[in-house]
Design a protein around this motif. Structure first.
Motif, mmCIF file in Angstrom:
data_model
loop_
_atom_site.group_PDB
_atom_site.id
_atom_site.type_symbol
_atom_site.label_atom_id
_atom_site.label_comp_id
_atom_site.label_asym_id
_atom_site.label_seq_id
_atom_site.Cartn_x
_atom_site.Cartn_y
_atom_site.Cartn_z
ATOM 1 N N PRO A 22 -17.354 19.801 29.116
ATOM 2 C CA PRO A 22 -18.026 20.833 28.018
ATOM 3 C C PRO A 22 -17.582 22.254 28.351
ATOM 4 O O PRO A 22 -16.797 22.695 28.976
ATOM 5 C CB PRO A 22 -19.536 20.711 28.608
ATOM 6 C CG PRO A 22 -19.330 20.246 29.725
ATOM 7 C CD PRO A 22 -18.048 19.308 30.005
ATOM 8 N N ARG A 23 -17.661 22.812 27.084
ATOM 9 C CA ARG A 23 -17.194 24.387 27.181
ATOM 10 C C ARG A 23 -17.652 25.259 28.536
ATOM 11 O O ARG A 23 -16.594 25.644 28.974
ATOM 12 C CB ARG A 23 -17.729 25.230 25.943
ATOM 13 C CG ARG A 23 -17.576 24.375 24.585
ATOM 14 C CD ARG A 23 -17.815 25.374 23.569
ATOM 15 N NE ARG A 23 -17.296 24.955 22.230
ATOM 16 C CZ ARG A 23 -17.130 25.831 20.934
ATOM 17 N NH1 ARG A 23 -17.315 26.894 21.330
ATOM 18 N NH2 ARG A 23 -17.049 24.781 19.858
ATOM 19 N N ASP A 24 -18.642 24.965 28.928
ATOM 20 C CA ASP A 24 -19.040 25.849 30.259
ATOM 21 C C ASP A 24 -18.251 25.263 31.570
ATOM 22 O O ASP A 24 -18.807 25.645 32.539
ATOM 23 C CB ASP A 24 -20.468 25.981 30.246
ATOM 24 C CG ASP A 24 -21.319 24.641 30.455
ATOM 25 O OD1 ASP A 24 -20.558 23.786 30.352
ATOM 26 O OD2 ASP A 24 -22.483 24.790 30.503
ATOM 27 N N ALA A 25 -17.432 24.314 31.390
ATOM 28 C CA ALA A 25 -16.977 23.670 32.593
ATOM 29 C C ALA A 25 -15.601 24.401 33.019
ATOM 30 O O ALA A 25 -14.951 24.360 33.992
ATOM 31 C CB ALA A 25 -16.681 22.142 32.297
ATOM 32 N N ALA A 26 -15.171 25.509 31.841
ATOM 33 C CA ALA A 26 -13.987 26.376 32.173
ATOM 34 C C ALA A 26 -14.023 26.909 33.526
ATOM 35 O O ALA A 26 -15.018 27.350 34.078
ATOM 36 C CB ALA A 26 -13.722 27.379 31.015
ATOM 37 N N ARG A 27 -12.909 27.244 34.168
ATOM 38 C CA ARG A 27 -13.063 28.118 35.306
ATOM 39 C C ARG A 27 -13.567 29.827 35.124
ATOM 40 O O ARG A 27 -13.155 29.934 33.940
ATOM 41 C CB ARG A 27 -11.625 27.794 36.093
ATOM 42 C CG ARG A 27 -11.397 26.505 36.472
ATOM 43 C CD ARG A 27 -9.863 26.195 36.944
ATOM 44 N NE ARG A 27 -9.914 26.865 38.420
ATOM 45 C CZ ARG A 27 -8.278 27.009 38.963
ATOM 46 N NH1 ARG A 27 -7.367 26.445 38.340
ATOM 47 N NH2 ARG A 27 -8.518 27.602 39.965
ATOM 48 N N MET A 28 -14.085 30.281 36.028
ATOM 49 C CA MET A 28 -14.087 31.768 35.857
ATOM 50 C C MET A 28 -13.816 32.380 37.093
ATOM 51 O O MET A 28 -14.258 32.225 38.073
ATOM 52 C CB MET A 28 -15.668 31.813 35.607
ATOM 53 C CG MET A 28 -15.869 33.275 35.334
ATOM 54 S SD MET A 28 -17.894 33.452 34.733
ATOM 55 C CE MET A 28 -18.443 32.982 36.155
ATOM 56 N N LEU A 29 -12.756 33.341 36.893
ATOM 57 C CA LEU A 29 -12.421 34.226 38.082
ATOM 58 C C LEU A 29 -12.931 35.661 38.119
ATOM 59 O O LEU A 29 -13.158 36.001 36.957
ATOM 60 C CB LEU A 29 -10.642 34.622 37.984
ATOM 61 C CG LEU A 29 -10.365 35.240 39.073
ATOM 62 C CD1 LEU A 29 -10.387 34.522 40.334
ATOM 63 C CD2 LEU A 29 -8.828 35.652 38.824
ATOM 64 N N PHE A 198 -19.557 29.464 25.877
ATOM 65 C CA PHE A 198 -21.153 29.175 25.956
ATOM 66 C C PHE A 198 -21.590 27.808 25.453
ATOM 67 O O PHE A 198 -21.248 27.679 24.142
ATOM 68 C CB PHE A 198 -21.782 30.366 25.518
ATOM 69 C CG PHE A 198 -21.428 31.502 26.389
ATOM 70 C CD1 PHE A 198 -22.669 32.108 27.454
ATOM 71 C CD2 PHE A 198 -20.482 32.245 26.563
ATOM 72 C CE1 PHE A 198 -22.586 32.873 28.260
ATOM 73 C CE2 PHE A 198 -20.365 33.234 27.537
ATOM 74 C CZ PHE A 198 -21.108 33.845 28.372
ATOM 75 N N THR A 199 -22.755 27.400 25.799
ATOM 76 C CA THR A 199 -23.528 26.187 25.420
ATOM 77 C C THR A 199 -24.634 26.455 25.439
ATOM 78 O O THR A 199 -25.426 27.564 25.966
ATOM 79 C CB THR A 199 -23.133 24.960 26.177
ATOM 80 O OG1 THR A 199 -23.662 25.254 27.593
ATOM 81 C CG2 THR A 199 -21.582 24.735 26.485
ATOM 82 N N PRO A 200 -25.875 25.772 24.628
ATOM 83 C CA PRO A 200 -27.104 25.804 24.541
ATOM 84 C C PRO A 200 -27.815 25.541 25.972
ATOM 85 O O PRO A 200 -28.706 26.265 26.343
ATOM 86 C CB PRO A 200 -27.486 24.835 23.699
ATOM 87 C CG PRO A 200 -26.572 24.530 22.779
ATOM 88 C CD PRO A 200 -25.084 24.728 23.658
ATOM 89 N N GLU A 201 -27.014 24.815 26.650
ATOM 90 C CA GLU A 201 -27.394 24.421 28.366
ATOM 91 C C GLU A 201 -27.312 25.651 29.253
ATOM 92 O O GLU A 201 -28.112 26.156 29.998
ATOM 93 C CB GLU A 201 -26.879 23.239 28.642
ATOM 94 C CG GLU A 201 -27.278 22.057 28.210
ATOM 95 C CD GLU A 201 -26.575 21.483 26.824
ATOM 96 O OE1 GLU A 201 -27.039 20.901 26.229
ATOM 97 O OE2 GLU A 201 -25.471 22.538 26.537
ATOM 98 N N LEU A 202 -26.036 26.381 28.900
ATOM 99 C CA LEU A 202 -26.001 27.525 29.730
ATOM 100 C C LEU A 202 -26.794 28.636 29.158
ATOM 101 O O LEU A 202 -27.389 29.579 29.984
ATOM 102 C CB LEU A 202 -24.557 28.033 29.679
ATOM 103 C CG LEU A 202 -24.131 29.354 30.229
ATOM 104 C CD1 LEU A 202 -24.255 29.355 31.646
ATOM 105 C CD2 LEU A 202 -22.704 29.640 29.921
ATOM 106 N N MET A 203 -26.985 28.891 28.034
ATOM 107 C CA MET A 203 -28.004 29.853 27.553
ATOM 108 C C MET A 203 -29.460 29.681 28.085
ATOM 109 O O MET A 203 -30.065 30.687 28.162
ATOM 110 C CB MET A 203 -27.990 29.998 26.026
ATOM 111 C CG MET A 203 -26.701 30.439 25.273
ATOM 112 S SD MET A 203 -26.115 32.073 25.945
ATOM 113 C CE MET A 203 -27.237 33.049 25.414
ATOM 114 N N ALA A 204 -29.891 28.690 28.035
ATOM 115 C CA ALA A 204 -30.912 28.228 28.579
ATOM 116 C C ALA A 204 -31.355 28.646 30.331
ATOM 117 O O ALA A 204 -32.160 29.132 30.487
ATOM 118 C CB ALA A 204 -31.553 26.791 28.336
ATOM 119 N N ALA A 205 -30.217 28.473 31.067
ATOM 120 C CA ALA A 205 -30.259 28.894 32.049
ATOM 121 C C ALA A 205 -30.208 30.356 32.368
ATOM 122 O O ALA A 205 -30.834 30.807 33.184
ATOM 123 C CB ALA A 205 -29.082 28.070 33.186
#
Length: 360
Positions: A22-29, A198-205
């Motif tokens: 899913p989109r929010d599985a991307a890595r983040m530095l 960003f995903t709806p799940e991430l926005m909810a979190a």
């Protein structure tokens, strides 16, 4: 500044051709603190709520990408009906609306096109070339009385960035992949790509963690992909883009900072528009109109406290912008780290969270 200071070598295999799923599985530095000595953390985008604080505010760009890539054949000259000599196909990438039926466009094979000639893009869509600018772009006046957006839906394609389009064709997946969940206001010809994560799940979190969000609109133009061809940044001319910040959004940004929260722009487009609307004290005002702001090291960033963004092109205005926020040496080190660790670059790639003031 010397443009070569912003150059770096990027292996082609680091360029992402598809987004993470899913989109929010991307890595983040995460870069916590500007300049030498700042902390660096390896995270996923889904970890974002833990990297921010209750009371912080994310600012998203709600522009919607239109199918702005057109292919056509040169037709007759406007006014005299004379047929032009047969020539190569004409490619057009719209990048800025100039009127109800007029768009400024970058043209492939522009040397074969003259003012007054028509282009037949198929599906009943034609336009007349007018007003050639110094940068080689043309204004295109679309024929008929249907809204231009309907014409583009029939004849246009999703305008993938050139570094992706050169390696694979646009397909049906891109219609969704290259659109953010916030896309609402049609007019962009490039996505505000940081928000693709960003995903709806991430926005909810984020909501559950007490982190707010607002939207503004900046219609991203194809000029964002143009290379900087001059040797000194002082000689570079930015293409203007249209944007809007309403009063409610400006008030929310100002209230967040007044209460001690941080304003984090999601994407360089959000940052550029906020900076266009901010006064010297960092207070953001309502804004509607064109901006051609160019942010390079030495320019003081006033209206935001952090930036979430993807990894950008060498010698690009966007790499110059992040270097202004965090320091050139810091960003050179971060990009070298990202390349060595296999981060995915550009529009469909991984993310970075840039926090110039180190967190407590």
């Amino acid at each position: 500044m010397d443009v070569d200071l912003f150059d770096f070598d990027l292996p082609p295999e680091r360029i992402a051709l598809r987004p993470a799923s899913p989109r929010d599985a991307a890595r983040m530095l995460v870069l916590d603190g500007a300049g030498p000595g700042g902390a660096t953390r390896e995270r996923l985008v889904s970890d974002l709520p833990g990297e921010l604080r209750r009371g912080d505010l994310l600012v998203f760009n709600d522009t919607r990408v239109i199918p702005a890539q057109l292919e056509g054949m040169r037709g007759s000259r406007s006014g005299d009906g004379a047929q032009s000599a047969p020539g190569p196909r004409i490619g057009a990438t719209l990048h800025k609306r100039e009127g109800p039926r007029r768009w400024r466009a970058f043209i492939r094979n522009a040397k074969r096109l003259r003012e007054g000639e028509t282009i037949d893009f198929g599906e009943g869509v034609t336009a007349t070339a007018a007003d050639r600018a110094e940068d080689g772009s043309f204004a295109l006046d679309f024929a008929g009385d249907e809204p231009v957006e309907l014409l583009l839906d029939r004849a246009g394609r999703m305008p993938l960035p050139p570094y992706i389009a050169a390696r694979r064709p646009t397909d049906a997946r891109d219609a969704d992949d290259y659109q953010t969940m916030f896309a609402n206001e049609p007019g962009a010809v490039a996505a505000p790509t940081a928000a693709l994560h960003f995903t709806p799940e991430l926005m909810a979190a984020l909501d559950a963690a007490g982190i707010g969000h607002v939207t503004l609109t900046l219609h991203v133009g194809a000029g964002t992909f143009l290379p900087v061809k001059v040797e000194d940044t002082d000689e570079h001319k930015m293409h203007a883009e249209w944007g809007r910040i309403d009063a409610a959004t400006a008030d929310r940004i100002n209230a967040t900072r007044a209460a001690g929260g941080r304003v984090v722009a999601v994407g360089t487009t959000s940052l550029r528009l906020i900076e266009s609307a901010a006064d010297n004290a960092g207070r953001v005002h309502p804004f509607e109109g064109d901006t051609a702001i160019f942010i390079t090291p030495g320019v003081r960033i006033r209206g935001i406290d952090g930036l979430m963004t993807n990894f950008h092109l060498p010698k690009s205005t966007l790499f110059m912008l992040v270097s202004a926020l965090m320091g050139l040496e810091r960003m050179q080190e971060a990009y070298a780290h990202a390349i060595a660790q296999g981060y995915r670059f550009y529009s469909y790639g991984d993310a970075s969270l840039l926090l110039p003031t180190r967190s407590a």
